[in-house]
Write an enzyme that holds these catalytic residues in place. Structure first.
Site, PDB file in Angstrom:
ATOM      1  N   ALA A 109       0.806  -1.231   0.000  1.00  8.04           N
ATOM      2  CA  ALA A 109       0.000   0.000   0.000  1.00  8.04           C
ATOM      3  C   ALA A 109       0.834   1.274   0.000  1.00  8.04           C
ATOM      4  CB  ALA A 109      -0.930  -0.002   1.207  1.00  8.04           C
TER       5      ALA A 109
ATOM      6  N   TYR B  78       8.830 -13.369 -14.473  1.00 10.80           N
ATOM      7  CA  TYR B  78       7.703 -12.528 -14.034  1.00 10.80           C
ATOM      8  C   TYR B  78       6.391 -13.110 -14.516  1.00 10.80           C
ATOM      9  CZ  TYR B  78       4.427  -8.686 -13.572  1.00 10.80           C
ATOM     10  OH  TYR B  78       3.324  -7.928 -13.252  1.00 10.80           O
TER      11      TYR B  78
ATOM     12  N   LYS C 145       3.062 -14.587 -12.296  1.00  8.32           N
ATOM     13  CA  LYS C 145       1.674 -14.155 -12.447  1.00  8.32           C
ATOM     14  C   LYS C 145       0.782 -15.286 -12.958  1.00  8.32           C
ATOM     15  CE  LYS C 145       1.915 -10.046 -10.762  1.00  8.32           C
ATOM     16  NZ  LYS C 145       1.187  -9.701  -9.522  1.00  8.32           N
TER      17      LYS C 145
ATOM     18  N   GLY D 176      -3.173  -4.527 -17.633  1.00  7.47           N
ATOM     19  CA  GLY D 176      -2.127  -4.371 -18.628  1.00  7.47           C
ATOM     20  C   GLY D 176      -1.215  -3.240 -18.203  1.00  7.47           C
TER      21      GLY D 176
END
Length: 252
Positions: A10, A153, A157, A184
């Site tokens: 955050a 990466y 994901k 995106g």
């Protein structure tokens, strides 16, 4: 009664904006991250603009011990977390696999996969006990496709996608909703982190097109969380109008 939301990562970008917007919707928010001063500043902003409570937790989500300590020591009034936003994540480097930096790989795997699992494992039992809750995982278009030099990466994901589907099945009988948002191109600190502070290279990622902004993704997260209890949004894939897939864009 105000519900409690916990947002990881955050201190900037999507996580910061999501915390602000959820607070605006009346959630008491637990904001987490590694940068203590940024969390403090965000907490002050939220308190000055929203009539809600804020709890800051400073820890590295890659550390299981730090996650355990933070969650195990939550004050009683903060323990009934209704909404978990697994936003903490990053890309590190952009190289062909055979040239990759193993330290970058470990940083991405430890943050994007293991960190998500560590925090979820601490929060899910409470949701199960209450038969109530919602988990929203921030994935990526990289979880749908693989692009050159994105290898590890993209793998992390893709793992988030699989974990999300597994969570949904495992928590289904307990009435707990599980969703994901897959952005995106979003203009945040993402590329600055990926390129290790190279401002010129990071800026070039967004040159010539209008990228998504953090508030676009936060609005989507808040919308998912606001659906009626009988509705679960499994996944939202959201891109700029100028982006067709991971690597195809129109630039002026």
């Amino acid at each position: 009664m105000n519900k409690i939301a916990l947002i990881t990562g955050a201190t900037a970008g999507i996580g910061e904006e999501t915390a602000m917007q959820l607070a605006g919707e009346g959630y008491h928010v637990i904001i987490t991250g590694r940068r203590k001063e940024r969390l403090k500043k965000l907490a002050e902003q939220i308190k000055s603009s929203c009539n809600v409570e804020v709890l800051t937790l400073t820890f590295d989500i890659r550390s299981r011990a730090e996650v355990d300590e933070a969650i195990d020591n939550l004050p009683k009034e903060w323990q009934n977390i209704e909404l978990l936003i697994n936003n903490a994540g990053l890309a590190a480097g952009l190289k062909h696999l055979q040239e990759g930096d193993i330290n970058d790989w470990e940083q991405m795997i430890d943050t994007n996969v293991k960190g998500l699992l560590y925090i979820s494992r601490k929060i899910m039992p409470g949701m199960v006990a209450r038969e109530s809750g919602h988990i929203i995982n921030v994935s990526s278009i990289a979880g749908k496709e693989v692009y050159e030099k994105g290898n590890v990466y993209c793998a992390t994901k893709h793992a988030v996608e699989a974990i999300t589907k597994g969570m949904r099945l495992d928590l289904l009988k307990h009435g707990i909703r599980v969703s994901s948002v897959s952005p995106g191109l979003v203009e945040t600190e993402f590329s600055m982190v990926r390129f290790k502070g190279d401002e010129e290279r990071a800026a070039a990622v967004y040159d010539g097109l209008e990228a998504l902004r953090a508030e676009d993704i936060a609005e989507t997260i808040v919308w998912i969380a606001s659906r009626p209890p009988h509705v679960n949004i499994n996944d939202v894939l959201i891109t700029p109008t100028a982006q067709g897939n991971s690597t195809t864009t129109v630039r002026k």
